[in-house]
Design a protein around this motif. Structure first.
Motif, PDB file in Angstrom:
ATOM      1  N   GLU A 273       1.406  -1.450  -0.191  1.00 42.65           N
ATOM      2  CA  GLU A 273       0.226   0.082   0.370  1.00 42.65           C
ATOM      3  C   GLU A 273       0.950   1.719   0.242  1.00 42.65           C
ATOM      4  OE1 GLU A 273      -3.387   2.124   3.218  1.00 42.65           O
ATOM      5  OE2 GLU A 273      -2.776   0.035   3.217  1.00 42.65           O
ATOM      6  N   ARG A 274       0.718   2.234  -0.705  1.00 43.82           N
ATOM      7  CA  ARG A 274       1.125   3.265  -1.195  1.00 43.82           C
ATOM      8  C   ARG A 274       0.627   4.622  -0.478  1.00 43.82           C
ATOM      9  NH1 ARG A 274       6.287   3.538  -3.739  1.00 43.82           N
ATOM     10  NH2 ARG A 274       6.405   2.341  -4.938  1.00 43.82           N
ATOM     11  N   SER A 275       0.484   5.428  -0.109  1.00 43.89           N
ATOM     12  CA  SER A 275       0.118   6.790   0.350  1.00 43.89           C
ATOM     13  C   SER A 275      -0.018   7.709  -0.655  1.00 43.89           C
ATOM     14  CB  SER A 275       1.489   7.716   2.012  1.00 43.89           C
ATOM     15  OG  SER A 275       0.593   8.512   1.844  1.00 43.89           O
TER      16      SER A 275
ATOM     17  N   ARG B 245       5.859  12.593   5.570  1.00 47.29           N
ATOM     18  CA  ARG B 245       7.679  13.514   6.003  1.00 47.29           C
ATOM     19  C   ARG B 245       8.508  12.836   7.235  1.00 47.29           C
ATOM     20  NH1 ARG B 245       7.042  16.873  10.173  1.00 47.29           N
ATOM     21  NH2 ARG B 245       5.149  16.298  10.547  1.00 47.29           N
ATOM     22  N   LEU B 246       9.469  12.320   6.802  1.00 50.28           N
ATOM     23  CA  LEU B 246      10.253  11.703   7.742  1.00 50.28           C
ATOM     24  C   LEU B 246      11.162  12.229   8.871  1.00 50.28           C
ATOM     25  CD1 LEU B 246      11.917   9.405   4.927  1.00 50.28           C
ATOM     26  CD2 LEU B 246      10.008   8.465   6.688  1.00 50.28           C
TER      27      LEU B 246
ATOM     28  N   ARG C 197       6.310   7.676  -0.625  1.00 54.23           N
ATOM     29  CA  ARG C 197       4.777   7.459  -0.014  1.00 54.23           C
ATOM     30  C   ARG C 197       4.375   5.590  -0.005  1.00 54.23           C
ATOM     31  NH1 ARG C 197       1.824  10.793  -3.152  1.00 54.23           N
ATOM     32  NH2 ARG C 197       2.728  12.255  -4.185  1.00 54.23           N
ATOM     33  N   TRP C 198       5.868   5.170   0.089  1.00 52.45           N
ATOM     34  CA  TRP C 198       5.857   3.995   0.582  1.00 52.45           C
ATOM     35  C   TRP C 198       6.860   3.464   2.017  1.00 52.45           C
ATOM     36  CZ3 TRP C 198       9.132  -0.219   1.499  1.00 52.45           C
ATOM     37  CH2 TRP C 198       8.701  -1.554   2.006  1.00 52.45           C
TER      38      TRP C 198
ATOM     39  N   PHE D 164      11.896   2.049   3.871  1.00 49.41           N
ATOM     40  CA  PHE D 164      11.452   2.407   2.184  1.00 49.41           C
ATOM     41  C   PHE D 164      12.415   2.627   1.111  1.00 49.41           C
ATOM     42  CE2 PHE D 164      14.187   5.130   4.402  1.00 49.41           C
ATOM     43  CZ  PHE D 164      14.335   6.401   3.350  1.00 49.41           C
ATOM     44  N   ASP D 165      11.889   2.359  -0.423  1.00 47.99           N
ATOM     45  CA  ASP D 165      12.396   2.295  -1.350  1.00 47.99           C
ATOM     46  C   ASP D 165      12.721   3.530  -2.185  1.00 47.99           C
ATOM     47  OD1 ASP D 165       9.671   2.804  -2.005  1.00 47.99           O
ATOM     48  OD2 ASP D 165      10.167   1.269  -3.881  1.00 47.99           O
TER      49      ASP D 165
END
Length: 797
Positions: free
Chosen positions: A498-500, A505-506, A538-539, A584-585
């Motif tokens: 699932e992607r946002s 933010r990190l 986003r993921w 995350f990728d």
């Protein structure tokens, strides 16, 4: 009453005292008294019944004689003894401990009036009881602490040592690392002792030395212990603990504090940094500086490499504070470099010998071998592989499971046809980057090999996750224990991918702000702002949580206050190696609008850090290390690490012989054998411990791999100059605990009276067995004969 009468009858020794106690060893006094009453009653009744022809006076006399005879007979059965305590006067000893360490050579800059007065009192320039607010002599100077003791010994106004000798015998000790007896001497001889004693000990073990003296003099008549010291204590048992021992022994500690409590001094306490650095790459070093007596003074702190200045910054000294400063070094040539932090001594400093500290760093120029494993050519793979290939320090090989097989056939291609099959091929690499590869393509055997490579051989593994396979499909595989996070096993495949709709933010965690791995600026606030400005993602892998053993560096920053931040960059140790997790990728987003400025720096810092520990090993097969490049002479050194056989399998021998080579300054090599011992529960893990007794260079190598050499240096201790102030707080605490007193020059004159006020007697115990005395028989015979005589005179039977 009886005790008082007996004490008066017993002669006390001259200058002492005596106590007497009457006791018994036979029939108790109570039973004896009861039997006497019964006997007296029976005697009275018999004489009353049988003595009808006697007058009252005659019956009374005979009854009394017979009762007295029974009384003394019963006393004989009681077996009375006289217990005497004679307190004989004795001349006690005063134990004098003289601090003979290097700190006693410090020449204190006495700027305060009270410190000048104290020096003048010790030198005899002012009377012993001079007020500290008086005007110091015009010709006052700054003596060293040794010179203060020498002047005090020659002071004819105070006459300290002759007056102490009048009260007790003087027994002297010098102490540094341990106490050394200097012998008993008169007060006049003591004056010359301070000129003969060498103040050269490189450490001060005040607690241990005091305990040693207490044990050596246990049971002896001791008036007290006088300690002449500046309070420096930099090794061994805390002195406060031994002060408790002195208290229990009834021995007060009288402490003469030598020196001043607020010297003007700058101390470069230590310089710390990485044990290894890469050629032409900046290495950061932390320098701790402590200053006292300087307010708002600006000085230059320099960083030198092999004597050459490589960095410098101005620092402001503030009172008696301690602060840490960062400086950097960019090595220009490989090999070992001596890193030294220096502040040029100021003229008014107490000691110019503590203005520098040093360490060593090993400069490496070896290519770091990186193996990148990926499933398919996704965006993160393309940018990362390109960045790694352009770095001259890296030798990159790539396994792309879903790529064109012909890529491996091209000239100078980074691609491999297949995953390395043998341990030897895998051990050549320092780092493995595991991308979003299907664990079925890797296979159980290869995953087990990676597990052993990290845990047993000290490799570095980076999980670069993706929405298809990594990390969730590694659940239950040999690689799951390596993950710094715990997987959420309830997620469906759709939940994993699932992607946002909008970027998340990190943010840096507290550990991340301190970690050099994610440092994009030397300024903490600026570093935080840079990370906050980087694009979101986003993921991310929705794992359950970070493992308790992991350190989390970067997390999500959810907008919903009720949502917990999720770990996205974390690291943990696994066996001998280290594992990092990217949850995350989209690390390629760090290149957005700014290119590789931060993207390349982050990856370079992580890869260098992961490879450094492994490259610091003596060789791929001999992963032995020491904890530090420098030790203090006299310190214990532990050499430990992995030893591998020819096939890179952990060695399984009970012990492995090695050679230790010691090179003293301006001396010849000295060799000795050291044998590494295997850890009982860890095949391939070996260690040996020994003491680096002397300063110099040390080298160690094993017989099975003699070219793999571990190097380190032992340096003379500088502990004595690390704190130049007299530690009045410690000395006062010791005095309070033991029931003694802290003395300075203004009240040192009262010390002989303090010693004289203590008791100077030794008790002697004596037992006199009264029932063995011949007088008992005389009394019994007299009483029996007197009764018989009166009975004959009065013609009684």
């Amino acid at each position: 009453m009886i005790r008082v009468l007996l004490s008066r009858l017993v002669h006390a020794p001259a200058g002492g005292s005596a106590e007497a106690v009457l006791s018994y060893e036979g029939l108790s006094w109570g039973w004896a008294f009861l039997f006497f009453l019964l006997a007296a009653a029976a005697i009275w009744w018999l004489y009353r019944w049988a003595g009808q022809g006697l007058s009252r006076r005659q019956r009374l006399l005979l009854t009394s004689l017979r009762a007295l005879l029974a009384l003394f007979f019963l006393l004989l059965l009681v077996r009375p003894v006289l217990l005497l305590t004679l307190n004989d006067p004795v001349r006690e000893r005063l134990l004098v401990l003289i601090d003979s360490s290097q700190s006693m050579q410090i020449k204190d800059h006495r700027s305060a009036v009270e410190d000048k007065i104290r020096a003048a009192i010790a030198a005899g320039q002012l009377p012993p009881a001079t007020d500290l607010k008086a005007t110091p002599p015009a010709n006052s100077h700054d003596p060293s602490r040794v010179e203060v003791l020498q002047a005090l010994a020659a002071n004819q106004q105070m006459r300290l040592w002759p007056r102490l000798e009048e009260k007790a015998d003087l027994s002297f000790y010098g102490f540094g690392r341990e106490a050394r007896p200097l012998g008993a001497m008169s007060g006049d001889d003591a004056a010359g002792l301070f000129h003969k004693l060498n103040f050269t000990d490189d450490v001060t073990a005040l607690g241990d030395s005091l305990r040693q003296v207490l044990e050596e003099n246990r049971g002896q008549p001791i008036a007290g212990i006088l300690i002449l010291t500046d309070g420096a204590n930099n090794t061994g048992t805390p002195p406060e603990e031994i002060a408790e021992v002195a208290k229990d022994a009834g021995l007060p500690l009288f402490l003469y504090g030598v020196g001043i409590t607020g010297p003007q001094d700058i101390v470069v306490r230590e310089v710390t940094g990485p044990r290894g650095a890469f050629l032409k790459e900046r290495a950061e070093f932390s320098v701790r500086v402590r200053a006292s007596g300087f307010n708002s003074r600006t000085v230059k702190l320099q960083l030198k490499a092999n004597g050459k200045k490589v960095d410098e910054r101005e620092i402001k000294l503030d009172g008696a504070s301690e602060a840490e400063y960062q400086l950097g070094y960019v090595p220009e040539e490989k090999g070992e470099a001596k890193i030294e932090a220096v502040i040029d001594p100021l003229e008014e400093e107490s000691s110019p010998d503590n203005n520098s500290a040093s360490t060593k760093v090993r400069v490496l120029d070896n290519q770091i071998k990186v193996l990148y494993i990926e499933g398919e050519p996704r965006w993160d793979y393309r940018y990362l592989l390109s960045t790694l290939e352009r770095d001259r320090r890296l030798a990159v090989k790539c396994v792309l499971f879903d790529g064109d097989p012909e890529l491996a056939n091209e000239s100078n291609s980074p691609f491999l046809k297949e995953f390395p099959k043998t341990r030897a091929d895998l051990v050549e690499n320092e780092i493995i980057v595991l991308g979003d590869a299907d664990p079925k393509d890797l296979g159980p055997e290869h995953m087990k090999l990676i597990n052993e490579w990290v845990g047993e051989l000290g490799g570095g593994l980076i999980f670069l996750t993706g929405p298809k396979h990594n990390p969730f499909e590694y659940a239950g595989t040999p690689l799951e224990p390596l993950l710094p996070v715990e997987l959420n096993r309830s997620l469906t495949s759709e939940g994993m991918a699932e992607r946002s709709r909008r970027p998340l933010r990190l943010k840096l965690s507290p550990n991340g702000e301190l970690s050099p791995l994610l440092r994009l600026s030397e300024n903490t606030l600026e570093n935080r702002e840079i990370w906050n400005s980087l694009p979101g993602v986003r993921w991310f892998a929705r794992v359950a949580r970070a493992r308790p053993t992991a350190q989390v560096y970067l997390t999500t920053a959810p907008d919903d206050p009720g949502e917990q931040p999720a770990p996205v960059i974390a690291q943990q140790q696994y066996g001998q190696g280290s594992v990092m997790y990217f949850g995350f990728d989209e690390t390629y987003r760090w290149r957005s609008q700014i290119g590789e400025k931060y993207y390349a720096r982050i990856w370079n810092q992580i890869i260098q850090n992961f490879s450094l520990e492994r490259q610091l090993g003596a060789s791929p097969k001999t992963q032995l290390k020491v904890a530090r490049p420098e030790y203090l002479a006299g310190e214990k050194v532990v050499i430990s690490g992995k030893l591998l056989g020819d096939d890179f399998v952990p060695l399984n021998e009970p012990s492995v012989p090695g050679t230790l080579t010691f090179t003293p300054p301006n001396g010849k090599d000295e060799t000795s054998e050291l044998r590494l011992l295997q850890s009982p529960d860890a095949p391939g893990e070996y260690s040996v411990e020994f003491t680096a007794k002397s300063a110099g260079q040390y080298r160690f190598s094993t017989i099975i791999d003699p070219k793999a050499v571990i190097k380190f240096e032992a340096i003379p201790p500088r502990l004595e100059m690390s704190a130049t102030a007299m530690d009045a707080s410690l000395l006062q605490t010791m005095a309070d605990i033991s029931g003694g007193k802290l003395l300075r020059e203004e009240n040192l004159n009262t010390l002989p009276e303090l010693i004289a006020s203590r008791s100077a007697t030794i008790p002697a115990f004596k037992k006199i067995e009264l029932f063995y005395s011949g007088w008992w028989m005389v009394v019994l015979m007299v009483l029996a004969c007197a009764e018989w005589l009166f009975r004959r005179l009065w013609q009684l039977k």
